[in-house]
Motif scaffolding. Structure first.
Motif, mmCIF file in Angstrom:
data_model
loop_
_atom_site.group_PDB
_atom_site.id
_atom_site.type_symbol
_atom_site.label_atom_id
_atom_site.label_comp_id
_atom_site.label_asym_id
_atom_site.label_seq_id
_atom_site.Cartn_x
_atom_site.Cartn_y
_atom_site.Cartn_z
ATOM 1 N N TRP A 191 0.843 -1.209 0.000
ATOM 2 C CA TRP A 191 0.000 0.000 0.000
ATOM 3 C C TRP A 191 0.875 1.255 0.000
ATOM 4 O O TRP A 191 0.601 2.219 -0.727
ATOM 5 N N LEU A 192 1.925 1.251 0.805
ATOM 6 C CA LEU A 192 2.806 2.423 0.869
ATOM 7 C C LEU A 192 3.501 2.663 -0.467
ATOM 8 O O LEU A 192 3.664 3.817 -0.892
ATOM 9 N N GLN A 193 3.908 1.600 -1.131
ATOM 10 C CA GLN A 193 4.523 1.759 -2.460
ATOM 11 C C GLN A 193 3.535 2.373 -3.448
ATOM 12 O O GLN A 193 3.908 3.211 -4.270
ATOM 13 N N ALA A 194 2.278 1.981 -3.326
ATOM 14 C CA ALA A 194 1.254 2.519 -4.225
ATOM 15 C C ALA A 194 1.022 4.007 -3.985
ATOM 16 O O ALA A 194 0.544 4.720 -4.881
ATOM 17 N N GLN A 195 1.385 4.501 -2.781
ATOM 18 C CA GLN A 195 1.217 5.934 -2.481
ATOM 19 C C GLN A 195 2.417 6.750 -2.949
ATOM 20 O O GLN A 195 2.434 7.966 -2.801
ATOM 21 N N GLY A 196 3.450 6.082 -3.462
ATOM 22 C CA GLY A 196 4.601 6.799 -3.987
ATOM 23 C C GLY A 196 5.760 6.978 -3.030
ATOM 24 O O GLY A 196 6.688 7.750 -3.319
ATOM 25 N N CYS A 197 5.754 6.291 -1.885
ATOM 26 C CA CYS A 197 6.838 6.443 -0.908
ATOM 27 C C CYS A 197 8.187 6.085 -1.529
ATOM 28 O O CYS A 197 8.293 5.141 -2.321
ATOM 29 N N VAL A 198 9.206 6.825 -1.133
ATOM 30 C CA VAL A 198 10.555 6.560 -1.633
ATOM 31 C C VAL A 198 11.457 5.967 -0.547
ATOM 32 O O VAL A 198 12.577 5.535 -0.837
#
Length: 425
Positions: free
Chosen positions: A74-81
């Motif tokens: 989910w965090l990857q889908a929000q664009g987290c780097v």
């Protein structure tokens, strides 16, 4: 979104959310939202850091790994780097897990090695020296954590403890390297990665050590630790111009109050004794609870009869009595029953109009937060180191979820006052 945190319990999630929201003095922090469980919809566009609260610290290893990987997705889908796996500053775990298996699974999913592992939180006396974890002036294995009912910590060498839990060799960045600066730390982590070491214990005894580790982590995809590891992370994003260095405001929530304490830590028991000097308290009779003769109704009636007096309900006890109760009823059965009772009680209290709720204990806080079906919480001012105010704006509820070991002796009174916006009880 810039930064995503996966926390293995609810109080720890609040702790690191508070750290990220504060940032370094004079620089500000990130715009943080704490999510209770994995969200089912996208984050708001102004969220710079998301902290996902899971209840995986004492879950079966496989379940903890699966939930943590789902949170990562989910965090990857929000664009987290950048991603952080947050665990307790006393490294709460068993020889089987869950810190090692979850850390390795996340690292493998991100394709990284040479990952920082640092539970240090000097503000509350947790320091790491030559890979050994201290609680104030005691080795972890000689502190009260050796009596923890779910994760007794009997070894202070966390490099050795983590080795029991992981497939790969575990590295160490000693204090001399940390004090040499962030470039030397980064070089040591790269060397550990080249040797095939996934997790690397990093020494830290003062906040500046953590700031150095944070600087060394600029641009890396993944790191792990207690909340202290996040001290220097907001500055990386602010310096790069990606974050604005803001903090969420909190105006206070008025209304009825209650305190629920399920932690058996020495700090919480001291806080209960302090609170009992001038406030009404209800000690739960565990035998009566297990027999079904004491339940939610009696607790809600006690709280209602002492409205405005900061009533406290607790199941905390000394280690010897806890051990006796566990032998009598079984460790898992007892924990599930008490967590369930606190969860049902919290739901009934909020339904009856309680708007300010203070909860002590990681497992208890997790059960309560899940029962209240809270989703996204904003981070307010810090009550005591590691414990912020949490607000659910759409429902006008304010909470403090406290790790058992955190907080000053007068924490409960102070927390209720600050939840109301600074008005004395």
């Amino acid at each position: 979104m810039l930064l995503g945190v996966i926390a293995d319990d609810f109080t720890g999630a609040s702790d690191i959310a508070n750290t990220l929201a504060k940032g370094l003095a004079g620089q500000g922090g990130l715009a943080v939202t704490q999510y209770l469980g994995i969200p089912t919809s996208p984050a708001a566009p102004d969220v710079e850091a998301a902290v996902i609260s899971l209840k995986t610290r004492s879950a079966p290893v496989e379940a903890a790994v699966v939930q943590s990987l789902a949170a990562l997705e989910w965090l990857q889908a929000q664009g987290c780097v950048q991603f952080v796996f947050k665990y307790c500053s006393t490294f709460d775990s068993t020889p089987e897990g869950n810190i090692g298996p979850v850390s390795e699974a996340l690292a493998n999913a991100l394709g990284v090695k040479g990952v920082i592992a640092c539970p240090a939180f000097p503000t509350v006396g947790r320091t790491v020296h030559q890979g050994h974890l201290f609680v104030h002036d005691q080795l972890l294995s000689e502190s009260s954590m050796r009596h923890h009912p779910l994760t007794p910590m009997t070894d202070s060498d966390i490099r050795r403890w983590l080795t029991h839990q992981t497939r790969d060799l575990v590295g160490l960045v000693p204090v001399a390297t940390v004090r040499a600066g962030s470039a030397e730390v980064r070089a040591a982590l790269d060397a550990a990665a080249a040797e095939g070491r996934t997790m690397v214990i990093c020494d830290a005894a003062i906040d500046q050590d953590l700031i150095t580790l944070g600087a060394a982590a600029a641009g890396v995809p993944f790191l792990t630790g207690g909340s202290g590891i996040a001290i220097g992370l907001p500055a990386n994003f602010i310096r790069s111009g990606l974050a604005r260095g803001a903090r969420t405001s909190f105006e206070g929530v008025a209304g009825p109050e209650a305190i629920l304490a399920g932690s058996c830590s020495a700090a919480t028991r001291h806080q209960i004794a302090t609170h009992a000097n001038d406030h009404p308290v209800m000690a739960l009779d565990v035998d009566a609870i297990m027999a079904g003769t004491l339940g939610v109704r009696e607790i809600v009636e006690f709280v209602a009869s002492h409205r405005g007096q900061a009533p406290l309900v607790y199941s905390s006890d000394d280690p010897m009595e806890v051990e006796a109760l566990q032998s009598r009823y079984g460790r898992e059965s007892l924990a599930l029953t008490l967590d369930g009772l606190f969860a049902d009680t919290a739901r009934a209290l909020v339904d009856s109009g309680v708007t300010r709720l203070v909860v002590a204990g990681g497992e208890t806080s997790g059960a309560v937060a899940q029962a209240l079906d809270l989703e996204a919480l904003s981070i307010g001012p810090e009550i005591d180191p590691g414990v912020p105010i949490l607000a659910e704006p759409t429902r006008a509820i304010a909470l403090a979820l406290k790790s058992g070991n955190f907080g000053a002796p007068d924490f409960f009174r102070k927390a209720l006052r600050l939840l109301e916006g600074g008005v004395s009880l």
